[in-house]
Motif scaffolding. Structure first.
Motif, PDB file in Angstrom:
ATOM      1  N   GLY A   7      41.366  39.754  27.747  1.00 29.47           N
ATOM      2  CA  GLY A   7      41.598  41.125  28.154  1.00 29.47           C
ATOM      3  C   GLY A   7      42.102  41.144  29.580  1.00 29.47           C
ATOM      4  N   VAL A   8      43.256  41.776  29.802  1.00 29.41           N
ATOM      5  CA  VAL A   8      43.933  41.721  31.086  1.00 29.41           C
ATOM      6  C   VAL A   8      44.016  43.108  31.705  1.00 29.41           C
ATOM      7  CG1 VAL A   8      46.172  41.298  32.187  1.00 29.41           C
ATOM      8  CG2 VAL A   8      45.268  39.660  30.532  1.00 29.41           C
ATOM      9  N   ALA A   9      43.758  43.176  33.003  1.00 27.34           N
ATOM     10  CA  ALA A   9      43.965  44.400  33.768  1.00 27.34           C
ATOM     11  C   ALA A   9      44.806  44.075  34.997  1.00 27.34           C
ATOM     12  CB  ALA A   9      42.638  45.022  34.189  1.00 27.34           C
ATOM     13  N   VAL A  10      45.563  45.057  35.438  1.00 27.42           N
ATOM     14  CA  VAL A  10      46.424  44.910  36.608  1.00 27.42           C
ATOM     15  C   VAL A  10      46.031  45.961  37.626  1.00 27.42           C
ATOM     16  CG1 VAL A  10      48.790  45.131  37.472  1.00 27.42           C
ATOM     17  CG2 VAL A  10      48.363  43.929  35.320  1.00 27.42           C
ATOM     18  N   VAL A  11      45.969  45.559  38.909  1.00 30.94           N
ATOM     19  CA  VAL A  11      45.812  46.524  39.989  1.00 30.94           C
ATOM     20  C   VAL A  11      47.122  46.548  40.763  1.00 30.94           C
ATOM     21  CG1 VAL A  11      44.636  44.805  41.463  1.00 30.94           C
ATOM     22  CG2 VAL A  11      44.500  47.244  42.006  1.00 30.94           C
ATOM     23  N   GLY A  12      47.679  47.752  40.914  1.00 31.73           N
ATOM     24  CA  GLY A  12      49.000  47.926  41.497  1.00 31.73           C
ATOM     25  C   GLY A  12      49.958  48.380  40.417  1.00 31.73           C
ATOM     26  N   GLY A  13      50.806  49.347  40.747  1.00 32.19           N
ATOM     27  CA  GLY A  13      51.667  49.918  39.710  1.00 32.19           C
ATOM     28  C   GLY A  13      53.146  49.802  39.978  1.00 32.19           C
ATOM     29  N   GLY A  14      53.555  48.892  40.863  1.00 28.71           N
ATOM     30  CA  GLY A  14      54.961  48.762  41.209  1.00 28.71           C
ATOM     31  C   GLY A  14      55.716  47.774  40.336  1.00 28.71           C
ATOM     32  N   PHE A  15      56.844  47.282  40.866  1.00 26.49           N
ATOM     33  CA  PHE A  15      57.715  46.375  40.122  1.00 26.49           C
ATOM     34  C   PHE A  15      56.975  45.145  39.621  1.00 26.49           C
ATOM     35  CE2 PHE A  15      60.243  42.420  40.614  1.00 26.49           C
ATOM     36  CZ  PHE A  15      61.042  42.547  39.488  1.00 26.49           C
ATOM     37  N   MET A  16      56.138  44.540  40.471  1.00 27.94           N
ATOM     38  CA  MET A  16      55.468  43.319  40.065  1.00 27.94           C
ATOM     39  C   MET A  16      54.461  43.562  38.949  1.00 27.94           C
ATOM     40  SD  MET A  16      57.104  41.059  41.509  1.00 27.94           S
ATOM     41  CE  MET A  16      56.185  39.831  40.601  1.00 27.94           C
ATOM     42  N   VAL A  32      44.485  45.703  28.734  1.00 33.56           N
ATOM     43  CA  VAL A  32      43.346  46.617  28.676  1.00 33.56           C
ATOM     44  C   VAL A  32      43.561  47.844  29.544  1.00 33.56           C
ATOM     45  CG1 VAL A  32      40.869  46.867  29.097  1.00 33.56           C
ATOM     46  CG2 VAL A  32      41.771  44.728  28.135  1.00 33.56           C
ATOM     47  N   GLY A  33      43.971  47.636  30.800  1.00 26.15           N
ATOM     48  CA  GLY A  33      44.113  48.789  31.671  1.00 26.15           C
ATOM     49  C   GLY A  33      44.789  48.447  32.979  1.00 26.15           C
ATOM     50  N   ILE A  34      45.192  49.509  33.699  1.00 25.23           N
ATOM     51  CA  ILE A  34      45.870  49.342  34.974  1.00 25.23           C
ATOM     52  C   ILE A  34      45.344  50.373  35.963  1.00 25.23           C
ATOM     53  CG2 ILE A  34      47.807  50.818  34.238  1.00 25.23           C
ATOM     54  CD1 ILE A  34      49.624  48.979  35.971  1.00 25.23           C
ATOM     55  N   ALA A  35      45.193  49.945  37.218  1.00 28.18           N
ATOM     56  CA  ALA A  35      44.755  50.836  38.290  1.00 28.18           C
ATOM     57  C   ALA A  35      45.837  50.904  39.345  1.00 28.18           C
ATOM     58  CB  ALA A  35      43.445  50.340  38.906  1.00 28.18           C
ATOM     59  N   ALA A  63      34.388  47.401  36.614  1.00 29.97           N
ATOM     60  CA  ALA A  63      33.213  47.667  35.782  1.00 29.97           C
ATOM     61  C   ALA A  63      33.479  47.503  34.299  1.00 29.97           C
ATOM     62  CB  ALA A  63      32.704  49.081  36.055  1.00 29.97           C
ATOM     63  N   ASP A  64      34.726  47.306  33.915  1.00 28.05           N
ATOM     64  CA  ASP A  64      35.098  47.198  32.505  1.00 28.05           C
ATOM     65  C   ASP A  64      34.825  45.771  32.010  1.00 28.05           C
ATOM     66  OD1 ASP A  64      36.227  47.197  29.978  1.00 28.05           O
ATOM     67  OD2 ASP A  64      38.038  48.271  30.596  1.00 28.05           O
ATOM     68  N   ASP A  65      33.833  45.620  31.146  1.00 25.32           N
ATOM     69  CA  ASP A  65      33.448  44.294  30.657  1.00 25.32           C
ATOM     70  C   ASP A  65      34.471  43.686  29.702  1.00 25.32           C
ATOM     71  OD1 ASP A  65      31.095  44.312  32.108  1.00 25.32           O
ATOM     72  OD2 ASP A  65      29.895  45.143  30.466  1.00 25.32           O
ATOM     73  N   SER A  66      35.412  44.485  29.230  1.00 22.45           N
ATOM     74  CA  SER A  66      36.433  43.942  28.336  1.00 22.45           C
ATOM     75  C   SER A  66      37.570  43.268  29.095  1.00 22.45           C
ATOM     76  CB  SER A  66      37.003  45.049  27.441  1.00 22.45           C
ATOM     77  OG  SER A  66      37.713  46.005  28.192  1.00 22.45           O
ATOM     78  N   GLY A  90      33.045  38.578  38.237  1.00 20.95           N
ATOM     79  CA  GLY A  90      33.099  37.632  37.134  1.00 20.95           C
ATOM     80  C   GLY A  90      34.443  37.537  36.441  1.00 20.95           C
ATOM     81  N   LYS A  91      35.492  38.069  37.073  1.00 20.61           N
ATOM     82  CA  LYS A  91      36.827  38.011  36.478  1.00 20.61           C
ATOM     83  C   LYS A  91      37.570  36.771  36.970  1.00 20.61           C
ATOM     84  CE  LYS A  91      35.860  42.383  35.441  1.00 20.61           C
ATOM     85  NZ  LYS A  91      35.257  42.756  34.131  1.00 20.61           N
ATOM     86  N   GLN A  92      38.498  36.291  36.160  1.00 17.30           N
ATOM     87  CA  GLN A  92      39.475  35.324  36.625  1.00 17.30           C
ATOM     88  C   GLN A  92      40.590  36.125  37.309  1.00 17.30           C
ATOM     89  OE1 GLN A  92      38.283  32.145  35.785  1.00 17.30           O
ATOM     90  NE2 GLN A  92      36.688  33.355  34.786  1.00 17.30           N
ATOM     91  N   VAL A  93      41.339  35.501  38.222  1.00 15.09           N
ATOM     92  CA  VAL A  93      42.264  36.277  39.042  1.00 15.09           C
ATOM     93  C   VAL A  93      43.635  35.608  39.140  1.00 15.09           C
ATOM     94  CG1 VAL A  93      42.727  37.118  41.390  1.00 15.09           C
ATOM     95  CG2 VAL A  93      40.441  37.369  40.406  1.00 15.09           C
TER      96      VAL A  93
END
Length: 359
Positions: A7-16, A32-35, A63-66, A90-93
């Motif tokens: 399950g993958v999340a991204v922080v940042g909403g630009g080109f990258m 999963v989600g983006i912030a 806080a999202d365990d997924s 506890g996330k990989q980065v």
């Protein structure tokens, strides 16, 4: 854990964020989600990029365990705190480069990573012809390193009306051009040659002290570097974001005692191998390449591969490492810290007018 289960999340909403999300999707991860900077922008980015949801805040993402993996694609000054918080949760980065704006922050990030998988996208390592160049030095075909000539040229900040958050040192850090793209160049120098930069002298130039939305700009538009490696090889590097007509021209030529290799990122389908007689232009053809280069050939020779393919390969190897394998050449936080140290040395050299030794 297989990559298709991540399950993958991204922080940042630009080109990258777009580039990272494409690579995650190609690696069969769940988006999963983006912030982004606001809840509204998060929702918009989620819709545009195909994430399940947009988070109201970065804390909600953590806080999202997924979520197994967090991709950090925000402005440089935010990297350290966000990556450390994700690791503590506890996330990989996966954290964009430059890893941090100071050596102290990069060291803090490496310490926080511990045994987690924590990578930085020096993705030009994942062009097959870069791996072929590296293999020729690795197996001795090219001989010992004698000299290095490299450049990374862009033109997207050529005019005074061209502007971006990166010109602001409070967001981008002390260095702009070298931290942003010179870090890629130095990483390739050391990755391909197997030789580390030991000392540098440099000069830098800020062409525009004022741009459309920024004043009193101190970050550099261009920097020229003279270097010496640990083995005694010498070299020059030129990095510029004000070079007309050059869009993403990363060029690296390394002369060995037996042969030279030259790679041009704007023409990544070939590798020039220079010899006193019988020079070669090797195509990206898996049947003609060393194994580590051949494995990165994802389409048949004659069908061009490019930047997104290299990025996809980097993310796939990152997820494979999370799954327990040890992909060769995967750039990790230690490599990101190394790039920050070299960047600091280059800026120190330019500002002092002296040679600077690198740890």
């Amino acid at each position: 854990m297989g990559a298709d289960q991540l399950g993958v999340a991204v922080v940042g909403g630009g080109f990258m964020a777009t580039v990272h999300s494409r690579a995650a999707r190609a690696a069969r991860a769940r988006l999963v989600g983006i912030a982004s900077s606001t809840a509204e922008k998060s929702a918009k980015a989620a819709d545009e990029l195909g994430f399940d949801s947009g988070y109201a805040s970065f804390d909600a993402l953590l806080a999202d365990d997924s979520v197994d993996v967090v991709h950090v694609t925000t402005p440089n000054a935010l990297h350290a705190d966000q990556a450390v918080a994700a690791l503590a949760a506890g996330k990989q980065v996966v954290c964009e480069k430059p890893l941090a704006t100071t050596v102290a922050d990069a060291e803090r990030m490496l310490e926080a990573a511990g045994t987690s998988v924590a990578t930085v996208p020096f993705v030009y390592r994942f062009h097959p012809m870069v791996r072929e160049a590296r293999a020729r030095f690795g197996d001795g075909s090219a001989g010992r390193v004698l000299s290095i000539h490299g450049s990374y040229l862009q033109d997207w900040l050529l005019g005074a009306d061209d502007d971006n958050w990166r010109v602001d040192s409070t967001q981008g850090g002390r260095s702009r051009a070298f931290a942003d793209i010179g870090s890629h160049l130095v990483d390739l120098v050391e990755f391909v040659s197997g030789d580390r930069v030991a000392r540098v002298a440099a000069t830098k130039k800020t062409v525009f002290a004022e741009r459309a939305a920024h004043r009193d700009i101190a970050t550099e538009d261009a920097v020229a570097v003279v270097l010496q490696t640990e083995s005694g090889a010498i070299g020059t590097l030129l990095v510029s974001q004000v070079a007309p007509g050059r869009k993403n021209r990363l060029h690296l030529e390394i002369a060995g005692s037996a042969e030279s290799v030259a790679f041009d990122q704007e023409h990544p389908e070939t590798l020039w191998v220079g010899r006193r007689s019988g020079s070669l232009l090797i195509p990206r053809d898996a049947d003609q390449l060393h194994d580590d280069a051949a494995r990165l050939c994802v389409v048949p020779s004659g069908h061009p591969q490019g930047y997104q393919d290299a990025f996809n390969a980097f993310v796939a190897d990152t997820y494979a490492a999370i799954g327990g394998t040890t992909p060769d050449g995967l750039p990790q936080f230690a490599d990101g810290l190394r790039a920050v140290r070299v960047t600091d040395a280059v800026l120190d050299a330019a500002e002092s007018g002296s040679w600077i030794e690198i740890e």
